[in-house]
Design a protein around this motif. Sequence first.
Motif, PDB file in Angstrom:
ATOM      1  N   ASN A  54      -7.292  -1.725 -23.015  1.00 52.34           N
ATOM      2  CA  ASN A  54      -8.425  -2.059 -22.159  1.00 52.34           C
ATOM      3  C   ASN A  54      -8.115  -1.685 -20.713  1.00 52.34           C
ATOM      4  O   ASN A  54      -7.396  -2.399 -20.021  1.00 52.34           O
ATOM      5  CB  ASN A  54      -8.748  -3.555 -22.254  1.00 52.34           C
ATOM      6  N   MET A  55      -8.654  -0.566 -20.285  1.00 52.62           N
ATOM      7  CA  MET A  55      -8.478  -0.129 -18.902  1.00 52.62           C
ATOM      8  C   MET A  55      -9.808  -0.145 -18.161  1.00 52.62           C
ATOM      9  O   MET A  55      -9.966   0.519 -17.143  1.00 52.62           O
ATOM     10  CB  MET A  55      -7.859   1.278 -18.865  1.00 52.62           C
ATOM     11  N   GLY A  56     -10.740  -0.944 -18.635  1.00 52.69           N
ATOM     12  CA  GLY A  56     -12.077  -0.943 -18.064  1.00 52.69           C
ATOM     13  C   GLY A  56     -12.355  -2.082 -17.109  1.00 52.69           C
ATOM     14  O   GLY A  56     -13.512  -2.449 -16.931  1.00 52.69           O
ATOM     15  N   ASN A  57     -11.319  -2.652 -16.499  1.00 54.64           N
ATOM     16  CA  ASN A  57     -11.574  -3.748 -15.579  1.00 54.64           C
ATOM     17  C   ASN A  57     -11.142  -3.387 -14.155  1.00 54.64           C
ATOM     18  O   ASN A  57     -10.642  -2.297 -13.901  1.00 54.64           O
ATOM     19  CB  ASN A  57     -10.909  -5.044 -16.079  1.00 54.64           C
ATOM     20  N   ALA A  58     -11.321  -4.318 -13.238  1.00 51.83           N
ATOM     21  CA  ALA A  58     -11.121  -4.060 -11.806  1.00 51.83           C
ATOM     22  C   ALA A  58      -9.705  -3.619 -11.455  1.00 51.83           C
ATOM     23  O   ALA A  58      -9.521  -2.830 -10.513  1.00 51.83           O
ATOM     24  CB  ALA A  58     -11.481  -5.311 -11.008  1.00 51.83           C
ATOM     25  N   ALA A  59      -8.699  -4.073 -12.173  1.00 50.51           N
ATOM     26  CA  ALA A  59      -7.325  -3.717 -11.849  1.00 50.51           C
ATOM     27  C   ALA A  59      -7.072  -2.214 -11.965  1.00 50.51           C
ATOM     28  O   ALA A  59      -6.200  -1.663 -11.286  1.00 50.51           O
ATOM     29  CB  ALA A  59      -6.358  -4.477 -12.751  1.00 50.51           C
ATOM     30  N   PHE A  60      -7.847  -1.530 -12.789  1.00 48.63           N
ATOM     31  CA  PHE A  60      -7.669  -0.096 -13.001  1.00 48.63           C
ATOM     32  C   PHE A  60      -8.645   0.751 -12.181  1.00 48.63           C
ATOM     33  O   PHE A  60      -8.613   1.974 -12.252  1.00 48.63           O
ATOM     34  CB  PHE A  60      -7.864   0.237 -14.491  1.00 48.63           C
ATOM     35  N   ALA A  61      -9.506   0.115 -11.408  1.00 46.40           N
ATOM     36  CA  ALA A  61     -10.611   0.821 -10.748  1.00 46.40           C
ATOM     37  C   ALA A  61     -10.153   1.872  -9.742  1.00 46.40           C
ATOM     38  O   ALA A  61     -10.616   3.013  -9.790  1.00 46.40           O
ATOM     39  CB  ALA A  61     -11.544  -0.171 -10.073  1.00 46.40           C
ATOM     40  N   ASP A  62      -9.265   1.518  -8.825  1.00 47.50           N
ATOM     41  CA  ASP A  62      -8.913   2.442  -7.749  1.00 47.50           C
ATOM     42  C   ASP A  62      -7.849   3.462  -8.139  1.00 47.50           C
ATOM     43  O   ASP A  62      -8.022   4.650  -7.902  1.00 47.50           O
ATOM     44  CB  ASP A  62      -8.442   1.664  -6.510  1.00 47.50           C
ATOM     45  N   ARG A  63      -6.748   2.982  -8.699  1.00 48.04           N
ATOM     46  CA  ARG A  63      -5.639   3.873  -9.052  1.00 48.04           C
ATOM     47  C   ARG A  63      -5.084   3.473 -10.411  1.00 48.04           C
ATOM     48  O   ARG A  63      -4.083   2.774 -10.500  1.00 48.04           O
ATOM     49  CB  ARG A  63      -4.561   3.805  -7.976  1.00 48.04           C
ATOM     50  N   PRO A  64      -5.733   3.913 -11.470  1.00 54.19           N
ATOM     51  CA  PRO A  64      -5.292   3.498 -12.809  1.00 54.19           C
ATOM     52  C   PRO A  64      -3.849   3.884 -13.121  1.00 54.19           C
ATOM     53  O   PRO A  64      -3.151   3.153 -13.823  1.00 54.19           O
ATOM     54  CB  PRO A  64      -6.283   4.179 -13.750  1.00 54.19           C
ATOM     55  N   GLU A  65      -3.397   5.003 -12.581  1.00 49.31           N
ATOM     56  CA  GLU A  65      -2.016   5.438 -12.852  1.00 49.31           C
ATOM     57  C   GLU A  65      -1.007   4.445 -12.274  1.00 49.31           C
ATOM     58  O   GLU A  65       0.044   4.191 -12.866  1.00 49.31           O
ATOM     59  CB  GLU A  65      -1.757   6.855 -12.331  1.00 49.31           C
ATOM     60  N   CYS A  66      -1.316   3.867 -11.132  1.00 49.93           N
ATOM     61  CA  CYS A  66      -0.426   2.867 -10.529  1.00 49.93           C
ATOM     62  C   CYS A  66      -0.431   1.573 -11.328  1.00 49.93           C
ATOM     63  O   CYS A  66       0.616   0.922 -11.473  1.00 49.93           O
ATOM     64  CB  CYS A  66      -0.830   2.602  -9.078  1.00 49.93           C
ATOM     65  N   GLU A  67      -1.576   1.200 -11.843  1.00 52.12           N
ATOM     66  CA  GLU A  67      -1.662  -0.012 -12.650  1.00 52.12           C
ATOM     67  C   GLU A  67      -0.879   0.151 -13.944  1.00 52.12           C
ATOM     68  O   GLU A  67      -0.149  -0.755 -14.359  1.00 52.12           O
ATOM     69  CB  GLU A  67      -3.119  -0.367 -12.948  1.00 52.12           C
ATOM     70  N   VAL A  68      -0.996   1.316 -14.579  1.00 49.02           N
ATOM     71  CA  VAL A  68      -0.232   1.571 -15.807  1.00 49.02           C
ATOM     72  C   VAL A  68       1.263   1.539 -15.501  1.00 49.02           C
ATOM     73  O   VAL A  68       2.048   0.937 -16.245  1.00 49.02           O
ATOM     74  CB  VAL A  68      -0.642   2.912 -16.450  1.00 49.02           C
ATOM     75  N   ALA A  69       1.677   2.139 -14.401  1.00 44.09           N
ATOM     76  CA  ALA A  69       3.091   2.135 -14.021  1.00 44.09           C
ATOM     77  C   ALA A  69       3.592   0.714 -13.798  1.00 44.09           C
ATOM     78  O   ALA A  69       4.705   0.364 -14.210  1.00 44.09           O
ATOM     79  CB  ALA A  69       3.308   2.983 -12.772  1.00 44.09           C
ATOM     80  N   SER A  70       2.778  -0.120 -13.192  1.00 46.16           N
ATOM     81  CA  SER A  70       3.147  -1.512 -12.958  1.00 46.16           C
ATOM     82  C   SER A  70       3.317  -2.263 -14.277  1.00 46.16           C
ATOM     83  O   SER A  70       4.261  -3.050 -14.447  1.00 46.16           O
ATOM     84  CB  SER A  70       2.084  -2.190 -12.095  1.00 46.16           C
ATOM     85  N   ILE A  71       2.429  -2.025 -15.209  1.00 50.06           N
ATOM     86  CA  ILE A  71       2.523  -2.653 -16.528  1.00 50.06           C
ATOM     87  C   ILE A  71       3.784  -2.185 -17.249  1.00 50.06           C
ATOM     88  O   ILE A  71       4.503  -2.987 -17.856  1.00 50.06           O
ATOM     89  CB  ILE A  71       1.258  -2.369 -17.362  1.00 50.06           C
ATOM     90  N   LEU A  72       4.094  -0.899 -17.161  1.00 47.56           N
ATOM     91  CA  LEU A  72       5.312  -0.366 -17.786  1.00 47.56           C
ATOM     92  C   LEU A  72       6.561  -1.020 -17.199  1.00 47.56           C
ATOM     93  O   LEU A  72       7.489  -1.388 -17.934  1.00 47.56           O
ATOM     94  CB  LEU A  72       5.383   1.150 -17.618  1.00 47.56           C
ATOM     95  N   ARG A  73       6.603  -1.176 -15.880  1.00 49.28           N
ATOM     96  CA  ARG A  73       7.748  -1.831 -15.243  1.00 49.28           C
ATOM     97  C   ARG A  73       7.886  -3.275 -15.714  1.00 49.28           C
ATOM     98  O   ARG A  73       8.994  -3.755 -15.991  1.00 49.28           O
ATOM     99  CB  ARG A  73       7.633  -1.775 -13.719  1.00 49.28           C
ATOM    100  N   ASP A  74       6.764  -3.977 -15.813  1.00 50.43           N
ATOM    101  CA  ASP A  74       6.791  -5.364 -16.272  1.00 50.43           C
ATOM    102  C   ASP A  74       7.331  -5.456 -17.690  1.00 50.43           C
ATOM    103  O   ASP A  74       8.185  -6.300 -17.983  1.00 50.43           O
ATOM    104  CB  ASP A  74       5.392  -5.979 -16.191  1.00 50.43           C
ATOM    105  N   VAL A  75       6.852  -4.592 -18.574  1.00 54.94           N
ATOM    106  CA  VAL A  75       7.325  -4.599 -19.961  1.00 54.94           C
ATOM    107  C   VAL A  75       8.818  -4.277 -20.008  1.00 54.94           C
ATOM    108  O   VAL A  75       9.585  -4.932 -20.715  1.00 54.94           O
ATOM    109  CB  VAL A  75       6.499  -3.635 -20.837  1.00 54.94           C
ATOM    110  N   ALA A  76       9.260  -3.292 -19.223  1.00 58.02           N
ATOM    111  CA  ALA A  76      10.680  -2.938 -19.194  1.00 58.02           C
ATOM    112  C   ALA A  76      11.533  -4.122 -18.744  1.00 58.02           C
ATOM    113  O   ALA A  76      12.580  -4.410 -19.335  1.00 58.02           O
ATOM    114  CB  ALA A  76      10.907  -1.738 -18.279  1.00 58.02           C
ATOM    115  N   ASN A  77      11.091  -4.827 -17.724  1.00 57.85           N
ATOM    116  CA  ASN A  77      11.829  -6.005 -17.247  1.00 57.85           C
ATOM    117  C   ASN A  77      11.896  -7.085 -18.314  1.00 57.85           C
ATOM    118  O   ASN A  77      12.944  -7.711 -18.513  1.00 57.85           O
ATOM    119  CB  ASN A  77      11.185  -6.568 -15.983  1.00 57.85           C
ATOM    120  N   ARG A  78      10.795  -7.297 -19.009  1.00 56.78           N
ATOM    121  CA  ARG A  78      10.778  -8.317 -20.060  1.00 56.78           C
ATOM    122  C   ARG A  78      11.701  -7.954 -21.217  1.00 56.78           C
ATOM    123  O   ARG A  78      12.396  -8.819 -21.766  1.00 56.78           O
ATOM    124  CB  ARG A  78       9.345  -8.535 -20.537  1.00 56.78           C
TER     125      ARG A  78
END
Length: 64
Positions: free
Chosen positions: A10-34
């Motif tokens: 689900n990339m259809g919400n406000a968090a992905f609106a401006d820079r979806p590539e940055c949001e995906v990168a942030s999610i990847l970093r979070d998963v890696a840390n976990r």
Amino acid sequence: MAEFGMEITNMGNAAFADRPECEVASILRDVANRIEQGTTHGVCRDSNGNTVGNFGMTLPDEDE
């Protein structure tokens, strides 16, 4: 054999609106840390806290 999978469904919400590539990168970093902290399965959340996907990792048995 070890396996890892991750899906952002689900990339259809406000968090992905401006820079979806940055949001995906942030999610990847979070998963890696976990994963580094020992979590092998969980949900992916965007910067607004919405559930947007999931991840899972299967580790090999020590006998393999």
